[in-house]
Design a protein around this motif. Structure first.
Motif, PDB file in Angstrom:
ATOM      1  N   ILE A 190       0.829  -1.221   0.000  1.00 36.30           N
ATOM      2  CA  ILE A 190       0.000   0.000   0.000  1.00 36.30           C
ATOM      3  C   ILE A 190       0.856   1.260   0.000  1.00 36.30           C
ATOM      4  CG2 ILE A 190      -0.439   0.499   2.467  1.00 36.30           C
ATOM      5  CD1 ILE A 190      -3.483   0.516   1.562  1.00 36.30           C
ATOM      6  N   MET A 191       2.127   1.126   0.463  1.00 38.65           N
ATOM      7  CA  MET A 191       3.048   2.262   0.375  1.00 38.65           C
ATOM      8  C   MET A 191       3.501   2.481  -1.078  1.00 38.65           C
ATOM      9  SD  MET A 191       5.410   1.767   3.748  1.00 38.65           S
ATOM     10  CE  MET A 191       6.532   3.128   3.473  1.00 38.65           C
ATOM     11  N   ILE A 192       3.547   1.403  -1.854  1.00 39.99           N
ATOM     12  CA  ILE A 192       3.942   1.510  -3.265  1.00 39.99           C
ATOM     13  C   ILE A 192       2.777   2.069  -4.086  1.00 39.99           C
ATOM     14  CG2 ILE A 192       4.709   0.226  -5.319  1.00 39.99           C
ATOM     15  CD1 ILE A 192       5.916  -1.852  -3.313  1.00 39.99           C
ATOM     16  N   SER A 193       1.641   1.359  -4.088  1.00 40.06           N
ATOM     17  CA  SER A 193       0.452   1.847  -4.796  1.00 40.06           C
ATOM     18  C   SER A 193      -0.776   1.101  -4.311  1.00 40.06           C
ATOM     19  CB  SER A 193       0.603   1.669  -6.304  1.00 40.06           C
ATOM     20  OG  SER A 193       0.324   0.340  -6.664  1.00 40.06           O
ATOM     21  N   GLU A 194      -1.937   1.736  -4.447  1.00 39.47           N
ATOM     22  CA  GLU A 194      -3.188   1.108  -4.003  1.00 39.47           C
ATOM     23  C   GLU A 194      -3.568  -0.058  -4.906  1.00 39.47           C
ATOM     24  OE1 GLU A 194      -6.646   3.294  -3.000  1.00 39.47           O
ATOM     25  OE2 GLU A 194      -5.648   4.482  -1.471  1.00 39.47           O
ATOM     26  N   ASN A 195      -3.247   0.052  -6.193  1.00 39.82           N
ATOM     27  CA  ASN A 195      -3.572  -1.041  -7.122  1.00 39.82           C
ATOM     28  C   ASN A 195      -2.827  -2.325  -6.770  1.00 39.82           C
ATOM     29  OD1 ASN A 195      -5.307   0.516  -8.591  1.00 39.82           O
ATOM     30  ND2 ASN A 195      -3.784   1.116 -10.122  1.00 39.82           N
ATOM     31  N   LEU A 196      -1.551  -2.165  -6.392  1.00 42.98           N
ATOM     32  CA  LEU A 196      -0.761  -3.326  -5.979  1.00 42.98           C
ATOM     33  C   LEU A 196      -1.327  -3.930  -4.699  1.00 42.98           C
ATOM     34  CD1 LEU A 196       1.661  -5.222  -6.227  1.00 42.98           C
ATOM     35  CD2 LEU A 196       3.073  -3.494  -5.118  1.00 42.98           C
ATOM     36  N   TRP A 197      -1.761  -3.063  -3.778  1.00 44.94           N
ATOM     37  CA  TRP A 197      -2.355  -3.543  -2.519  1.00 44.94           C
ATOM     38  C   TRP A 197      -3.638  -4.316  -2.806  1.00 44.94           C
ATOM     39  CZ3 TRP A 197      -7.158  -2.320  -0.299  1.00 44.94           C
ATOM     40  CH2 TRP A 197      -7.367  -2.927   0.940  1.00 44.94           C
ATOM     41  N   ILE A 198      -4.479  -3.795  -3.709  1.00 46.40           N
ATOM     42  CA  ILE A 198      -5.742  -4.474  -4.056  1.00 46.40           C
ATOM     43  C   ILE A 198      -5.442  -5.859  -4.633  1.00 46.40           C
ATOM     44  CG2 ILE A 198      -7.713  -4.443  -5.673  1.00 46.40           C
ATOM     45  CD1 ILE A 198      -7.671  -1.312  -5.263  1.00 46.40           C
ATOM     46  N   PHE A 199      -4.434  -5.929  -5.516  1.00 47.03           N
ATOM     47  CA  PHE A 199      -4.043  -7.206  -6.127  1.00 47.03           C
ATOM     48  C   PHE A 199      -3.548  -8.183  -5.058  1.00 47.03           C
ATOM     49  CE2 PHE A 199      -0.616  -9.717  -8.358  1.00 47.03           C
ATOM     50  CZ  PHE A 199      -1.489 -10.576  -9.001  1.00 47.03           C
ATOM     51  N   TYR A 200      -2.647  -7.703  -4.170  1.00 47.32           N
ATOM     52  CA  TYR A 200      -2.093  -8.564  -3.114  1.00 47.32           C
ATOM     53  C   TYR A 200      -3.206  -9.018  -2.175  1.00 47.32           C
ATOM     54  CZ  TYR A 200       1.290 -10.499   0.137  1.00 47.32           C
ATOM     55  OH  TYR A 200       2.023 -11.372   0.913  1.00 47.32           O
ATOM     56  N   PHE A 201      -4.076  -8.073  -1.790  1.00 46.95           N
ATOM     57  CA  PHE A 201      -5.162  -8.381  -0.841  1.00 46.95           C
ATOM     58  C   PHE A 201      -6.125  -9.407  -1.436  1.00 46.95           C
ATOM     59  CE2 PHE A 201      -9.275  -7.692   1.181  1.00 46.95           C
ATOM     60  CZ  PHE A 201      -8.916  -7.798   2.515  1.00 46.95           C
TER      61      PHE A 201
END
Length: 337
Positions: A190-201
């Motif tokens: 989530i520190m990198i980007s919200e899109n990456l966080w959504i994918f990981y989550f």
């Protein structure tokens, strides 16, 4: 599946989902606080069970922890409102806001309540606690985070999640420590980007749902139940695939989001951080493999009358999830080519 037949539980489940959207779409800190309070008060009826002493104790502990975090959050947002012109305190305020949100999601160094509470809950409640209940604090954290403090929290999460799970015999506690470890990855995502966080989550929630569903179907709560029970070989293979995928072993589908994060760390020359991330992932894979190896290799008693109680009407779901995991593995392999 008790939730689908109980209208009260379904109502509270709907409010639980709705409250998350209230909190993350609010345009003020106070609105976020209201959303989190509705979320807490809708989750308590879902987890409370007067027949089970452990569940009652767990729901009370959960309420007290969340209430304490909410009071701190409310106090600090009012404090920030009053001292809006004072920029010197902004650093301290950001640390306190981050701390309260980390406490709400069960992150290290405020993780002590998390494994204890999970021990008393059913697999369905644990799934909600390990996935959906992390969405609100995580998104609020992305609005206003203290980078240095969050780096410290990420390293603690990854280390405690890996080392804490080594000596566990309870599958629920094992999943709790695995969740703490994944939380470290998610905080960095989530520190990198919200899109990456959504994918990981999404990937993490998918794998956690399979594991919780499998353990629910097999009525399993401790590691030794995986050894002594006469488990179907298909289910064992499914356990193997999903455990390794949760550990982030290539070429399984759980490795893709971790690979993206490691790639980002290497590009930004954060070599020490990369080393910690990979080392702790190895420890997690070690204790997952230890469970699976024992489950496959133990020479247990196979008597005709000694059968595992499996809810037969749900067997089709096991096969479906197994197919998705394997097909996901094939897709991830193509991505590396």
């Amino acid at each position: 599946m008790f939730f689908l037949t109980n209208s009260n539980k379904m109502f509270f489940l709907f409010i639980l989902f709705f409250s998350t959207f209230i909190a993350i779409s609010s345009n003020s800190w106070f609105g976020c606080w209201i959303g989190m309070e509705i979320n807490l008060l809708s989750f308590i009826p879902l987890i409370s069970n007067s027949n089970n002493l452990l569940t009652s104790e767990g729901s009370l502990k959960y309420f007290l922890t969340q209430a304490l975090a909410s009071i701190n959050f409310l106090f600090i947002i009012l404090f920030k409102l009053i001292l809006i012109q004072n920029f010197e305190l902004n650093y301290l305020i950001s640390i306190i806001i981050n701390s309260t949100l980390l406490m709400k999601m069960g992150s290290a160094p405020f993780h002590f309540w998390f494994p204890n509470i999970i021990e008393g809950f059913s697999w369905f409640n644990n799934f909600i606690l390990m996935t959906w209940q992390k969405i609100t604090p995580m998104i609020l954290l992305s609005y206003y985070f203290n980078k240095n403090f969050l780096f410290f929290a990420i390293i603690l999460n990854i280390s405690i999640g890996a080392i804490g799970g080594l000596n566990q015999t309870s599958l629920r506690k094992l999943m709790a420590f695995s969740s703490i470890n994944n939380l470290g990855w998610m905080l960095f995502a989530i520190m990198i980007s919200e899109n990456l966080w959504i994918f990981y989550f999404f990937m993490y929630s998918f794998l956690t749902s399979i594991m919780c569903f499998l353990f629910y179907i097999m009525n399993t709560f401790f590691i030794n139940q995986l050894f002594i029970n006469n488990i179907n070989f298909t289910i064992k293979m499914n356990l193997l695939i999903n455990f390794l995928s949760m550990g982030g072993l290539p070429p399984f589908i759980g490795f893709i989001p971790k690979w993206i994060i490691i790639n980002f760390l290497m590009i930004n020359k954060l070599y020490l951080m990369t080393f910690i991330f990979i080392l702790m992932s190895l420890i997690i894979i070690f204790f997952y493999i230890r469970i699976i190896y024992s489950c496959f290799m133990f020479n247990y008693l196979k008597m005709k009358w000694f059968k595992t109680f499996i809810k037969n009407n749900l067997m089709i779901y096991i096969n479906f999830f197994s197919f998705i995991s394997i097909s996901g593995m094939i897709i991830s392999t193509f991505l590396y080519l």
